[in-house]
Design an enzyme around this catalytic site. Structure first.
Site, PDB file in Angstrom:
ATOM      1  N   HIS A 162       0.839  -1.208   0.000  1.00 30.69           N
ATOM      2  CA  HIS A 162       0.000   0.000   0.000  1.00 30.69           C
ATOM      3  C   HIS A 162       0.873   1.257   0.000  1.00 30.69           C
ATOM      4  O   HIS A 162       0.611   2.203  -0.745  1.00 30.69           O
ATOM      5  CB  HIS A 162      -0.888   0.052   1.253  1.00 30.69           C
ATOM      6  CG  HIS A 162      -1.947  -0.984   1.306  1.00 30.69           C
ATOM      7  ND1 HIS A 162      -2.127  -1.777   2.418  1.00 30.69           N
ATOM      8  CD2 HIS A 162      -2.899  -1.346   0.425  1.00 30.69           C
ATOM      9  CE1 HIS A 162      -3.150  -2.581   2.205  1.00 30.69           C
ATOM     10  NE2 HIS A 162      -3.631  -2.348   1.001  1.00 30.69           N
ATOM     11  N   LYS A 177     -16.219  -6.654   5.352  1.00 27.98           N
ATOM     12  CA  LYS A 177     -14.946  -7.382   5.379  1.00 27.98           C
ATOM     13  C   LYS A 177     -14.548  -7.827   6.779  1.00 27.98           C
ATOM     14  O   LYS A 177     -13.539  -8.494   6.946  1.00 27.98           O
ATOM     15  CB  LYS A 177     -13.834  -6.531   4.768  1.00 27.98           C
ATOM     16  CG  LYS A 177     -13.939  -6.398   3.262  1.00 27.98           C
ATOM     17  CD  LYS A 177     -12.683  -5.786   2.705  1.00 27.98           C
ATOM     18  CE  LYS A 177     -12.698  -5.794   1.191  1.00 27.98           C
ATOM     19  NZ  LYS A 177     -11.463  -5.243   0.636  1.00 27.98           N
ATOM     20  N   ARG A 212      -1.825  -6.188  -7.873  1.00 31.00           N
ATOM     21  CA  ARG A 212      -0.688  -7.052  -7.554  1.00 31.00           C
ATOM     22  C   ARG A 212      -0.556  -8.190  -8.557  1.00 31.00           C
ATOM     23  O   ARG A 212       0.528  -8.577  -8.930  1.00 31.00           O
ATOM     24  CB  ARG A 212      -0.863  -7.655  -6.153  1.00 31.00           C
ATOM     25  CG  ARG A 212      -0.792  -6.673  -5.029  1.00 31.00           C
ATOM     26  CD  ARG A 212      -1.016  -7.394  -3.721  1.00 31.00           C
ATOM     27  NE  ARG A 212      -2.193  -8.237  -3.773  1.00 31.00           N
ATOM     28  CZ  ARG A 212      -3.334  -7.995  -3.153  1.00 31.00           C
ATOM     29  NH1 ARG A 212      -3.461  -6.950  -2.386  1.00 31.00           N
ATOM     30  NH2 ARG A 212      -4.360  -8.802  -3.276  1.00 31.00           N
ATOM     31  N   SER A 235      -3.142  -7.311   2.808  1.00 31.87           N
ATOM     32  CA  SER A 235      -3.559  -7.201   4.206  1.00 31.87           C
ATOM     33  C   SER A 235      -4.027  -8.552   4.734  1.00 31.87           C
ATOM     34  O   SER A 235      -3.779  -8.885   5.896  1.00 31.87           O
ATOM     35  CB  SER A 235      -4.684  -6.172   4.344  1.00 31.87           C
ATOM     36  OG  SER A 235      -4.206  -4.884   4.081  1.00 31.87           O
TER      37      SER A 235
END
Length: 162
Positions: free
Chosen positions: A17, A41, A90, A128
């Site tokens: 990030h 989430k 990514r 994450s």
């Protein structure tokens, strides 16, 4: 320079990030890093903790502002008269989701454009969710998160302390 938004849950912020933030800050002024409340989430860290970690990680980048938000990203963008969204990619697996979200945002606000950045190769595998998984097993994450974020997380997870 125009302003841009870099939204995410940042649960927690990673070196990947931060890589994207630095690239965005080179092109936009200000770059607003917007941490989403994101109940769906089920974040490991509270909204305030995630915002604090963002501020710690970006405190040396003058044109980065951090804020928390709830609701639609396109509404946040309108409130700042923002036309640019930054997102990170990514892997190929990220592309389909990001592609759909970019078009969904544009359908809600035709003035919005999404720019996609790739992190440096050494950060391409970091997410994450990988960091949270390692944390849940008391593993070391020093190589995955910014140093000030590691210190912040270590207060909650004492196993990280040397």
């Amino acid at each position: 320079m125009p302003l841009a938004l870099y939204p995410g849950t940042f649960d927690p912020i990673t070196n990947g990030h931060l890589d994207i933030i630095k690239k965005g800050a080179d092109l936009f002024d200000p770059l607003i890093v917007a941490v989403a409340k994101s109940h769906a989430k089920n974040p490991m860290f509270s909204l305030q903790e995630r915002l604090e970690m963002l501020r710690l990680a970006t405190n040396s980048i003058e044109n980065v502002k951090c804020l928390a938000f709830e609701g639609l990203l396109c509404d946040l963008a309108k409130s700042y008269h923002c036309k640019w969204i930054i997102r990170g990619l990514r892997a190929v697996s990220d592309f389909e989701f990001e592609f759909q979200m970019g078009y969904a945002n544009k359908s809600l606000n035709p003035e919005l454009e999404t720019l996609y950045f790739m992190p440096a190769l050494q950060n391409a595998f970091i997410s994450s969710s990988v960091v949270r998984s390692i944390l849940s097993h008391n593993g070391q994450i020093a190589h995955l998160v910014p140093p000030l974020v590691l210190e912040f997380i270590a207060k909650r997870f004492p196993c990280l302390l040397p």
